[in-house]
Scaffold this active site. Structure first.
Site, PDB file in Angstrom:
ATOM      1  N   ARG A 157      -2.330   4.572   6.172  1.00  0.00           N
ATOM      2  CA  ARG A 157      -3.417   5.652   6.426  1.00  0.00           C
ATOM      3  C   ARG A 157      -4.435   5.165   7.389  1.00  0.00           C
ATOM      4  NH1 ARG A 157      -4.570   7.871   0.158  1.00  0.00           N
ATOM      5  NH2 ARG A 157      -2.343   7.710  -0.462  1.00  0.00           N
ATOM      6  N   HIS A 165      -5.794  12.658  -0.816  1.00  0.00           N
ATOM      7  CA  HIS A 165      -7.118  13.149  -1.008  1.00  0.00           C
ATOM      8  C   HIS A 165      -8.067  12.669  -0.014  1.00  0.00           C
ATOM      9  CE1 HIS A 165      -6.638   9.011  -2.383  1.00  0.00           C
ATOM     10  NE2 HIS A 165      -7.998   9.034  -2.137  1.00  0.00           N
ATOM     11  N   GLU A 183      -2.379   7.504 -14.298  1.00  0.00           N
ATOM     12  CA  GLU A 183      -3.445   6.713 -13.566  1.00  0.00           C
ATOM     13  C   GLU A 183      -4.791   7.296 -13.772  1.00  0.00           C
ATOM     14  OE1 GLU A 183      -2.415   4.289  -9.963  1.00  0.00           O
ATOM     15  OE2 GLU A 183      -1.553   6.392  -9.379  1.00  0.00           O
ATOM     16  N   GLU A 184      -5.710   6.550 -13.965  1.00  0.00           N
ATOM     17  CA  GLU A 184      -7.027   7.160 -14.025  1.00  0.00           C
ATOM     18  C   GLU A 184      -7.635   8.105 -12.932  1.00  0.00           C
ATOM     19  OE1 GLU A 184      -9.444   5.891 -11.725  1.00  0.00           O
ATOM     20  OE2 GLU A 184      -7.974   4.685 -10.909  1.00  0.00           O
ATOM     21  N   SER A 185      -6.959   7.825 -11.693  1.00  0.00           N
ATOM     22  CA  SER A 185      -7.292   8.561 -10.544  1.00  0.00           C
ATOM     23  C   SER A 185      -6.599   9.841 -10.635  1.00  0.00           C
ATOM     24  CB  SER A 185      -6.853   7.595  -9.475  1.00  0.00           C
ATOM     25  OG  SER A 185      -5.423   7.249  -9.295  1.00  0.00           O
ATOM     26  N   ASP A 230      -0.209  15.866  -5.499  1.00  0.00           N
ATOM     27  CA  ASP A 230       0.280  14.850  -6.616  1.00  0.00           C
ATOM     28  C   ASP A 230      -0.758  14.711  -7.710  1.00  0.00           C
ATOM     29  OD1 ASP A 230      -1.257  13.308  -5.062  1.00  0.00           O
ATOM     30  OD2 ASP A 230       0.344  11.701  -4.515  1.00  0.00           O
ATOM     31  N   ARG A 231      -1.923  15.084  -7.312  1.00  0.00           N
ATOM     32  CA  ARG A 231      -3.196  14.834  -8.415  1.00  0.00           C
ATOM     33  C   ARG A 231      -3.308  15.911  -9.098  1.00  0.00           C
ATOM     34  NH1 ARG A 231      -7.607  10.460  -6.283  1.00  0.00           N
ATOM     35  NH2 ARG A 231      -5.956   8.876  -5.218  1.00  0.00           N
ATOM     36  N   ARG A 248     -14.156  -0.117  -6.324  1.00  0.00           N
ATOM     37  CA  ARG A 248     -13.812   0.503  -7.812  1.00  0.00           C
ATOM     38  C   ARG A 248     -14.349  -0.307  -8.722  1.00  0.00           C
ATOM     39  NH1 ARG A 248     -11.718   4.811  -4.935  1.00  0.00           N
ATOM     40  NH2 ARG A 248      -9.987   4.715  -3.869  1.00  0.00           N
ATOM     41  N   ASP A 256      -1.991  16.503  -1.027  1.00  0.00           N
ATOM     42  CA  ASP A 256      -0.451  16.636  -0.961  1.00  0.00           C
ATOM     43  C   ASP A 256       0.075  16.824  -2.450  1.00  0.00           C
ATOM     44  OD1 ASP A 256      -1.399  14.091  -2.093  1.00  0.00           O
ATOM     45  OD2 ASP A 256       0.138  13.056  -1.570  1.00  0.00           O
ATOM     46  N   LYS A 288       4.126   8.233   4.761  1.00  0.00           N
ATOM     47  CA  LYS A 288       4.655   7.079   3.882  1.00  0.00           C
ATOM     48  C   LYS A 288       6.195   7.667   3.848  1.00  0.00           C
ATOM     49  CE  LYS A 288       3.443   9.909  -0.239  1.00  0.00           C
ATOM     50  NZ  LYS A 288       2.855   9.830  -1.812  1.00  0.00           N
ATOM     51  N   THR A 323       0.875  -1.314   0.069  1.00  0.00           N
ATOM     52  CA  THR A 323      -0.037   0.089   0.124  1.00  0.00           C
ATOM     53  C   THR A 323       0.977   1.182  -0.110  1.00  0.00           C
ATOM     54  OG1 THR A 323      -0.126  -0.210   2.396  1.00  0.00           O
ATOM     55  CG2 THR A 323      -1.908  -1.185   1.199  1.00  0.00           C
TER      56      THR A 323
HETATM   57  C1  VG1 Z   1      -5.920   5.360  -5.054  1.00  0.00           C
HETATM   58  C2  VG1 Z   1      -5.982   5.663  -6.507  1.00  0.00           C
HETATM   59  C3  VG1 Z   1      -4.519   5.282  -6.982  1.00  0.00           C
HETATM   60  C4  VG1 Z   1      -3.520   5.917  -6.475  1.00  0.00           C
HETATM   61  C5  VG1 Z   1      -3.548   5.722  -5.009  1.00  0.00           C
HETATM   62  C6  VG1 Z   1      -2.687   6.884  -4.384  1.00  0.00           C
HETATM   63  O1  VG1 Z   1      -5.637   4.063  -4.649  1.00  0.00           O
HETATM   64  O2  VG1 Z   1      -6.966   4.599  -6.892  1.00  0.00           O
HETATM   65  O3  VG1 Z   1      -4.529   5.214  -8.433  1.00  0.00           O
HETATM   66  O4  VG1 Z   1      -2.396   5.792  -6.889  1.00  0.00           O
HETATM   67  O5  VG1 Z   1      -5.053   6.355  -4.494  1.00  0.00           O
HETATM   68  O6  VG1 Z   1      -3.008   8.389  -4.749  1.00  0.00           O
HETATM   69  P1  VG1 Z   1      -6.623   2.911  -4.302  1.00  0.00           P
HETATM   70  O7  VG1 Z   1      -6.149   1.703  -3.778  1.00  0.00           O
HETATM   71  O8  VG1 Z   1      -7.657   3.413  -3.184  1.00  0.00           O
HETATM   72  O9  VG1 Z   1      -7.558   2.758  -5.552  1.00  0.00           O
HETATM   73  V1  VG1 Z   1      -2.734   9.549  -3.640  1.00  0.00           V
HETATM   74  O10 VG1 Z   1      -2.896  10.987  -4.351  1.00  0.00           O
HETATM   75  O11 VG1 Z   1      -3.969   9.126  -2.417  1.00  0.00           O
HETATM   76  O12 VG1 Z   1      -1.034   9.159  -2.819  1.00  0.00           O
HETATM   77 CO    CO Z   2      -2.096  12.569  -3.370  1.00  0.00          CO
END
Ligand code: VG1
Ligand code: CO
Length: 543
Positions: A22, A114, A363-365, A281-282, A496, A279, A126, A18
């Site tokens: 968190r 987020h 990434e799609e996120s 990055d998105r 998801r 943070d 992290k 992971t």
């Molecule tokens: C989510 C997103 C993934 C991203 C991760 C960390 O993970 O889907 O694409 O890399 O968050 O992003 P998950 O396992 O919840 O689907 V960030 O900006 O929260 O460090």
């Molecule tokens: Co982030």
């Protein structure tokens, strides 16, 4: 200065694989909790003696206190130097850059990204390695093992350091260097992009808004977009980081950044809008009257990056996470470069970037990045878009239309079902896994399943294998659905469901995305027995 050794209780720390630990903020605030996790991390990396670390966070509740704890532990464990962002702030990409620029051994980033912040919300921590990227699986596995066996941690009995002034201080025998969190990051952006051209675009009346969502990108966006590139004051919204992100959810998507979306959809809205997360990055990209899906954004950036100084030599390859749409694959095919499909999570891009196999990743996120750092980078994506728009002299909408007409269009959406009872979510996934071999040939949602499997990743650089990275279902018409459970939630399970439908240039490129994907959504609900297992029909968040 007295160094003290304290007994501590082992716990189930960061699950291997992971991205960071968190938990609810109150969990992190338990006496000895941060200490135990940080000591476990230091033990897992072979100790801190003589090492240099970068430390900073997104400014959320408990950021300041946790940093003081980390500094005491680093000093008591013999670290030589800690470089910390002034006021305890560093965006994730800026921390990644600092680790690389300064040749640090690693970094500790305090953020739950987020997820909301506050006493009753979430906190996170992290560890990033010396390439500036998230700890790979072998390291997180070692960290996890340590948290389960650790018996003591080392700290100092010392007063808090004042982190408000840049400069060097010492804590016992360790140097604490407090740096402007923005300066080195802004210098890197200046190297990659044609700032004069972006400045001219803005001076010519191109209007933009950047929503920092009360999180860490406020100071970065203000310094770069307003002070340096000339965007008028007020272009950066919610620019002052607050401990609870203004009681909001610092997640840049059409749900949590709705005011920004409403703004660009209005007739008098700005030409361009973007938002970033806790943070930094998105990124979410919007143009007048249009939302750019992150999967499309990656594809557009890949197709146009060569127009920008930092990428003028072209791309060596691109990589996308498995659930991300295949839009980038089409661009890679046309460019004649490799396209890699990796599991969800930025750490899987690290080896490909280090080996020089890829230039852009996404990434799609809402994550996009390049080989300039080893994290996704929100403001970087915004600047790359702005530089491309400045060169092409087109609107976001026109660039996107042109892209679809050249490569075809991937209709794409992700449905999130949050806070499902963990047992129910696991049971649903287990049942689905068991019936995967029988799925091909089954009719569902007006289509027929052509193939189904669980994604298993073979890292082409180090040969490591990561199994069970999500369920994939393909349909005979070429559509695809992916199901996986989130690894970043702090309450129950989050399911998801990702849906991807490709229309070639000869197809209908103007269908309403919701309608375009309705058949796949119905098929998945049927195959997974979503309602029977979870009691849910409608997703909580659609992106
Ligand atoms: C989510 C997103 C993934 C991203 C991760 C960390 O993970 O889907 O694409 O890399 O968050 O992003 P998950 O396992 O919840 O689907 V960030 O900006 O929260 O460090
Ligand atoms: Co982030």
């Amino acid at each position: 200065m007295p160094r003290l050794t304290h007994a501590c209780t082992p716990f189930d720390g960061q699950q291997p694989g992971t991205s960071g630990l968190r938990k609810k903020t109150r969990v992190f605030m338990q006496p000895g909790y941060v200490e135990t996790f940080v000591q476990s991390t230091l033990n897992a990396i072979g100790g801190a003696a003589g090492k240099t670390f970068v430390v900073g966070g997104d400014g959320r509740y408990f950021n300041a206190e946790a940093i003081q704890t980390i500094l005491r532990l680093a000093a008591a464990n013999g670290a030589a130097r800690v470089i910390v962002g002034q006021g305890g702030l560093l965006s994730t990409p800026a921390a990644s850059n600092l680790i690389r620029q300064r040749g640090a051994d690693g970094g500790l980033i305090l953020s739950a990204s987020h997820n909301p912040g506050g006493l009753d919300a979430d906190f996170g921590l992290k560890y990033n390695i010396s390439n500036g990227g998230p700890a790979p699986e072998a390291v997180t596995a070692a960290m996890y093992a340590e948290t389960r066996t650790i018996t003591e941690y080392h700290s100092l009995d010392s007063a808090d350091l004042d982190l408000t002034q840049a400069g060097e201080n010492s804590l016992d025998r360790m140097t604490v260097e407090i740096v402007d969190p923005v300066a080195e990051y802004a210098a890197l952006m200046r190297k990659l992009f044609d700032f004069d051209r972006i400045r001219a675009l803005i001076a010519g009346g191109f209007s933009l808004r950047f929503d920092a969502m009360h999180a860490v990108t406020g100071p970065y966006a203000t310094a770069i977009l307003q002070d340096e590139l000339g965007a008028p004051k007020g272009s950066v919204l919610n620019a002052v980081p607050s401990v609870d992100f203004g009681k909001g959810h610092p997640d840049p998507n059409p749900i949590w950044a709705k005011p920004l979306v409403d703004m660009v959809m209005a007739p008098d809205g700005p030409d361009f809008a973007a938002a970033s997360d806790g943070d930094g990055d998105r990124n979410m990209i919007l143009g007048k009257g249009i939302y750019v899906t992150p999967s499309d954004s990656l594809a557009v950036l890949a197709a146009n990056a060569h127009l920008v100084p930092g990428y003028a030599r072209g791309l060596v390859g691109v990589a996308r996470s498995m659930p991300t749409s295949t839009a980038a694959d089409k661009v890679a095919a046309k460019l004649g470069i490799e396209c890699f499909e990796t599991p969800t999570g930025w750490k899987f891009f690290g080896n490909l970037l280090d080996a020089g196999r890829v230039t852009l990743c996404g990434e799609e996120s809402a994550g996009t990045g390049s080989d300039h750092v080893r994290e996704k980078d929100g403001l970087w994506a915004v600047l790359l878009w702005l530089n491309i728009l400045a060169v092409r002299g087109m609107s976001v909408q026109a660039v996107l239309q042109d892209h679809w007409q050249t490569y075809g269009r991937n209709y794409y959406s992700r449905h999130d079902f949050e806070a499902i009872e963990t047992g129910a979510a696991n049971a649903m996934m287990a049942e689905l896994v068991a019936k995967l071999p029988d799925l091909p040939g089954t009719a569902a949602g007006g289509s027929v399943v052509s193939a189904a499997d669980q994604f298993c990743y073979h890292d082409p650089v180090d040969g490591s294998v990561s199994e069970n990275q999500g369920i994939r279902i393909w349909f005979e018409d070429g559509h695809r659905a992916v199901l996986r459970l989130s690894g970043t939630g702090t309450e129950g399970a989050t399911l998801r469901i990702y849906m991807d439908r490709y229309e070639p240039t000869t197809g209908d490129l103007a269908i309403d995305p919701g309608l375009a994907l309705a058949g796949i959504a119905a098929a998945v609900a049927g195959i997974s027995r979503l309602h029977a297992h979870t009691g849910r029909n409608e997703p909580d968040v659609i992106t």
